[in-house]
Design a protein around this motif. Structure first.
Motif, PDB file in Angstrom:
ATOM      1  N   GLU A 183       0.817  -1.219   0.000  1.00 54.63           N
ATOM      2  CA  GLU A 183       0.000   0.000   0.000  1.00 54.63           C
ATOM      3  C   GLU A 183       0.848   1.266   0.000  1.00 54.63           C
ATOM      4  O   GLU A 183       0.773   2.090   0.902  1.00 54.63           O
ATOM      5  N   THR A 184       1.623   1.456  -1.037  1.00 57.00           N
ATOM      6  CA  THR A 184       2.439   2.663  -1.134  1.00 57.00           C
ATOM      7  C   THR A 184       1.600   3.832  -1.669  1.00 57.00           C
ATOM      8  O   THR A 184       0.470   3.641  -2.117  1.00 57.00           O
ATOM      9  N   PHE A 185       2.171   5.024  -1.614  1.00 54.68           N
ATOM     10  CA  PHE A 185       1.609   6.177  -2.320  1.00 54.68           C
ATOM     11  C   PHE A 185       2.408   6.276  -3.619  1.00 54.68           C
ATOM     12  O   PHE A 185       3.505   6.846  -3.642  1.00 54.68           O
ATOM     13  N   PRO A 186       1.905   5.725  -4.726  1.00 55.48           N
ATOM     14  CA  PRO A 186       2.755   5.473  -5.886  1.00 55.48           C
ATOM     15  C   PRO A 186       3.361   6.711  -6.530  1.00 55.48           C
ATOM     16  O   PRO A 186       4.440   6.631  -7.099  1.00 55.48           O
ATOM     17  N   PHE A 187       2.674   7.864  -6.442  1.00 55.06           N
ATOM     18  CA  PHE A 187       3.205   9.049  -7.122  1.00 55.06           C
ATOM     19  C   PHE A 187       4.034   9.946  -6.211  1.00 55.06           C
ATOM     20  O   PHE A 187       4.553  10.961  -6.643  1.00 55.06           O
ATOM     21  N   LEU A 188       4.145   9.580  -4.964  1.00 62.30           N
ATOM     22  CA  LEU A 188       5.030  10.330  -4.075  1.00 62.30           C
ATOM     23  C   LEU A 188       6.405   9.688  -4.116  1.00 62.30           C
ATOM     24  O   LEU A 188       6.541   8.495  -4.393  1.00 62.30           O
ATOM     25  N   THR A 189       7.432  10.487  -3.789  1.00 62.14           N
ATOM     26  CA  THR A 189       8.767   9.914  -3.745  1.00 62.14           C
ATOM     27  C   THR A 189       8.901   9.032  -2.506  1.00 62.14           C
ATOM     28  O   THR A 189       8.076   9.074  -1.597  1.00 62.14           O
ATOM     29  N   VAL A 190       9.974   8.246  -2.503  1.00 60.93           N
ATOM     30  CA  VAL A 190      10.239   7.368  -1.374  1.00 60.93           C
ATOM     31  C   VAL A 190      10.313   8.176  -0.079  1.00 60.93           C
ATOM     32  O   VAL A 190       9.697   7.839   0.931  1.00 60.93           O
ATOM     33  N   LYS A 191      11.026   9.281  -0.162  1.00 61.13           N
ATOM     34  CA  LYS A 191      11.177  10.104   1.045  1.00 61.13           C
ATOM     35  C   LYS A 191       9.834  10.666   1.504  1.00 61.13           C
ATOM     36  O   LYS A 191       9.527  10.666   2.700  1.00 61.13           O
ATOM     37  N   GLU A 192       9.031  11.129   0.541  1.00 59.49           N
ATOM     38  CA  GLU A 192       7.707  11.655   0.915  1.00 59.49           C
ATOM     39  C   GLU A 192       6.843  10.565   1.538  1.00 59.49           C
ATOM     40  O   GLU A 192       6.125  10.807   2.507  1.00 59.49           O
ATOM     41  N   ASN A 193       6.938   9.352   0.974  1.00 59.99           N
ATOM     42  CA  ASN A 193       6.223   8.229   1.565  1.00 59.99           C
ATOM     43  C   ASN A 193       6.631   8.043   3.018  1.00 59.99           C
ATOM     44  O   ASN A 193       5.785   7.882   3.896  1.00 59.99           O
ATOM     45  N   LEU A 194       7.938   8.053   3.254  1.00 58.45           N
ATOM     46  CA  LEU A 194       8.419   7.842   4.617  1.00 58.45           C
ATOM     47  C   LEU A 194       7.929   8.962   5.534  1.00 58.45           C
ATOM     48  O   LEU A 194       7.519   8.711   6.665  1.00 58.45           O
ATOM     49  N   MET A 195       7.957  10.205   5.034  1.00 56.85           N
ATOM     50  CA  MET A 195       7.523  11.319   5.871  1.00 56.85           C
ATOM     51  C   MET A 195       6.031  11.207   6.215  1.00 56.85           C
ATOM     52  O   MET A 195       5.599  11.665   7.270  1.00 56.85           O
ATOM     53  N   MET A 196       5.267  10.593   5.320  1.00 52.80           N
ATOM     54  CA  MET A 196       3.851  10.402   5.633  1.00 52.80           C
ATOM     55  C   MET A 196       3.672   9.467   6.830  1.00 52.80           C
ATOM     56  O   MET A 196       2.698   9.557   7.564  1.00 52.80           O
ATOM     57  N   GLY A 197       4.636   8.562   7.010  1.00 55.25           N
ATOM     58  CA  GLY A 197       4.588   7.686   8.181  1.00 55.25           C
ATOM     59  C   GLY A 197       4.731   8.458   9.475  1.00 55.25           C
ATOM     60  O   GLY A 197       4.317   7.990  10.532  1.00 55.25           O
ATOM     61  N   ALA A 198       5.305   9.649   9.395  1.00 52.57           N
ATOM     62  CA  ALA A 198       5.490  10.476  10.591  1.00 52.57           C
ATOM     63  C   ALA A 198       4.465  11.595  10.633  1.00 52.57           C
ATOM     64  O   ALA A 198       4.662  12.588  11.318  1.00 52.57           O
ATOM     65  N   TYR A 199       3.360  11.446   9.894  1.00 55.00           N
ATOM     66  CA  TYR A 199       2.399  12.541   9.772  1.00 55.00           C
ATOM     67  C   TYR A 199       1.878  13.013  11.126  1.00 55.00           C
ATOM     68  O   TYR A 199       1.676  14.198  11.341  1.00 55.00           O
ATOM     69  N   THR A 200       1.671  12.086  12.047  1.00 53.79           N
ATOM     70  CA  THR A 200       1.074  12.473  13.325  1.00 53.79           C
ATOM     71  C   THR A 200       2.098  13.070  14.295  1.00 53.79           C
ATOM     72  O   THR A 200       1.738  13.474  15.384  1.00 53.79           O
TER      73      THR A 200
END
Ligand SMILES: Nc1ncnc2c1ncn2[C@@H]1O[C@H](COP(=O)(O)OP(=O)(O)OP(=O)(O)O)[C@@H](O)[C@H]1O
Ligand SMILES: [Mg+2]
Lengths: 293, 257
Positions: free
Chosen positions: B90-107
């Motif tokens: 369940e990735t965010f396919p159009f975001l970069t790898v780094k942006e994906n990782l930063m979404m994990g720290a959204y909260t």
């Protein structure tokens, strides 16, 4: 020389009209990408934004910039509430229900605006009304130029917001993979309501930018139909595509109005749309990777 | 048993009228790796989704550090320290790898801590650092799995929920990724609830195991014990003994109750 100047002028006027289509189309696309809903009331939200600015500026006597900003903020808040109160409930319902709901909302907005502001056209003075700029011999109306410049600035702001801020990236994320966004603890519902707020705010900007060129009236939202064509031409899902689609429709329409017999102008957006659906049904900027949810 | 980090107590979860989980109870102690084994459709994913709050259980309790989180929305559950690596990445396919990782720290709001954790993820998975500006949709399956695990780590979890991390990966990559899962557990002290069909690697990695069948827990034992058990060997480790097939299955099943 005469002809070249005339052509350029037509192109600029068409591009200005196209920017308005593009901004409405942008609203369609933002909401569609996030929630897979098509908001047919988008044009009517533009109309509401225009009337709000009229009230604030012409009626309450606020400074143009203050009144415009306030109208945008209020319309955006209205968009947020619209999603939070009404549209959130139909997520997951058949597309048909959503289409009927947003079409119905459009009727309600037009009726509400008619009751509040009446059915006559209104306008308000802007810093760009009836002024021209002279670009090396090419005389252009400031109203049209202000639309183009305003759209470019707004796009820059939106681009920065979506790519650089935490909430903006989260909006992209929630649009790309809703389930994963839930897993990351992103408050998806609020994010979607915020996307509605942005779409409504952008529509209000369109309404305000348009006001020196054309009067505000209850039925101005029907230009949303041309914006819809613009969104489809752009690939319905691509933000740059929707703007470029809008500009194409606007320019073709202007040229048709000038070079073709009367009556052709009205149908050109549909002709362009049909041509596009036949030649390149996925639109100009279709994303190559499918959406995964 | 009061010292358990997560205690799931008799949860029942439905998809509309379909009951997918029929009263599951399990415990995860702090710092422990617990695995749940089960065949396709046993309800493993549903159990994890119920814990992370994407689904609400109809009955039963989920206690995390003593608090009942059964009806909490996922963002609150995540803030408490439960991060989910979903089935199928369940990735965010159009975001970069780094942006994906930063979404994990959204909260999270602690920028310094977030950057520290980003470096930690890159240390565990150097490949991700090389690809950090690439779109996630362009990664290979193995890289996507690494990214999904890292993205969950970015939430600085106390409990990591892992849903079939071995799915679709080569045996070598499975070994590597499970090696890192074990290191994350030991070095960061993160408790892990690991759902797997690959019983070999799961039992080798985990401390305690449950077996789930058609929405129910049918067995619970330390992994060493499970590895020795004849029925587990037969059904999940693929080591068959002589005997008549149908009869054998029926008998072994009864043994578990
Ligand atoms: N969204 C859904 N709607 C309806 N039923 C579902 C849904 N998701 C899962 N189920 C059903 O719930 C049951 C448990 O599914 P679940 O995904 O939890 O199994 P699983 O153990 O994770 O399987 P797998 O190993 O294949 O991932 C299955 O019978 C499945 O058909
Ligand atoms: Mg599963």
């Amino acid at each position: 020389m005469e002809d070249a100047a005339r052509l350029l002028q037509l192109v600029v006027n068409g591009a200005a009209a196209g920017c308005i289509y593009g901004l409405i189309a942008l609203g369609f696309v933002l909401i569609y990408k996030a929630t897979e809903m098509v908001n047919f009331a988008q044009g009517d939200i533009m109309m509401l934004g225009g009337f709000l600015a009229f009230s604030l500026i012409a009626h309450w006597g606020l400074n143009y910039w203050v009144g415009a900003l306030l109208a945008i903020v209020i319309t955006a808040a209205f968009g947020y509430a619209l999603d939070a109160v009404v549209l959130r409930r139909v997520i997951g319902q058949p597309q048909f229900a959503v289409v009927m709901l947003t079409l119905g909302l459009g009727f309600i907005f037009r009726a509400g605006a008619g009751i509040t502001w009446g059915y006559d056209s209104v306008g308000f003075a802007t810093p760009f009304t009836n002024k021209t700029v002279n670009l090396g011999g090419l005389v252009l109306g400031q109203d049209n130029v202000s639309i183009i410049v305003g759209t470019v600035i707004l796009c820059g702001v939106l681009f920065t917001f979506f790519s650089k801020t935490r909430v903006g990236v989260a909006m992209q994320a929630a649009s790309q993979n809703q389930l994963a966004a839930y897993y990351m603890g992103i408050p998806v519902r609020n994010i979607f309501s915020l996307i509605w707020a942005i779409s409504a705010g952008v529509a209000a900007v369109a309404g305000i930018l348009l006001s020196p060129v054309s009067m505000i009236d209850v039925n101005m939202g029907f230009l949303g139909i041309k914006a819809f064509a613009a969104a489809v031409i752009g690939g319905f899902g691509s933000i740059p595509g929707s703007l470029i689609g809008g500009v194409i429709v606007g320019i073709v329409e202007q040229l048709a109005g000038y070079y073709l017999p009367a009556g052709f102008q009205e149908v050109t957006s549909n002709v362009v749309l049909l041509a596009m659906l036949i030649l390149r049904p996925q639109g100009l900027f279709a994303e190559r990777m499918g959406k995964r949810v | 048993m009061s010292e358990s980090l997560l205690r799931v107590d008799g949860i029942q979860t439905f998809y509309g009228p379909i009951q997918a989980v029929r009263g599951v109870s399990l415990d995860v102690a702090p710092g422990q790796i617990v695995t749940v084994l089960g065949a396709n459709g046993a309800g493993k994913t549903t159990v994890l989704r119920t814990i992370s709050g994407v689904l609400d259980p109809e009955h039963g309790q989920i206690l995390f550090e003593g608090r009942n989180i059964a009806s909490m929305p996922p963002d609150q559950v995540m803030k408490l320290g439960i991060c989910h690596v979903p089935e199928g990445r369940e990735t965010f396919p159009f975001l970069t790898v780094k942006e994906n990782l930063m979404m994990g720290a959204y909260t999270r709001r602690d920028t310094a801590g977030i950057n520290q954790d980003l470096e930690l993820c890159y240390e565990y998975f150097p490949r991700l650092k090389e690809r950090q500006h690439q779109r996630a949709g362009l990664l290979s399956g193995g890289e996507q799995q690494m990214m999904a695990i890292s993205r969950a780590l970015m939430g600085r979890p106390k409990l990591l929920l892992l849903d079939e991390p071995s799915l679709g990966l080569s045996p070598l990559l499975v070994q590597q990724i499970f090696g890192i899962i074990k290191r994350i557990n030991q070095e960061q002290g993160v408790a892990i609830l690991l759902v797997e069909q690959n019983a070999h690697i799961a039992l080798k990695t985990a401390h305690f195991g449950y077996v789930l069948e058609v929405g129910r827990i049918v067995t619970a034992d330390p992994c060493e014990t499970l590895m020795q058990r004849a029925d587990i060997q037969e059904f999940y480790l693929g080591q068959k003994e002589a005997g008549v097939r149908g009869q054998r299955r029926w008998k072994r099943k009864r043994l578990w109750q």
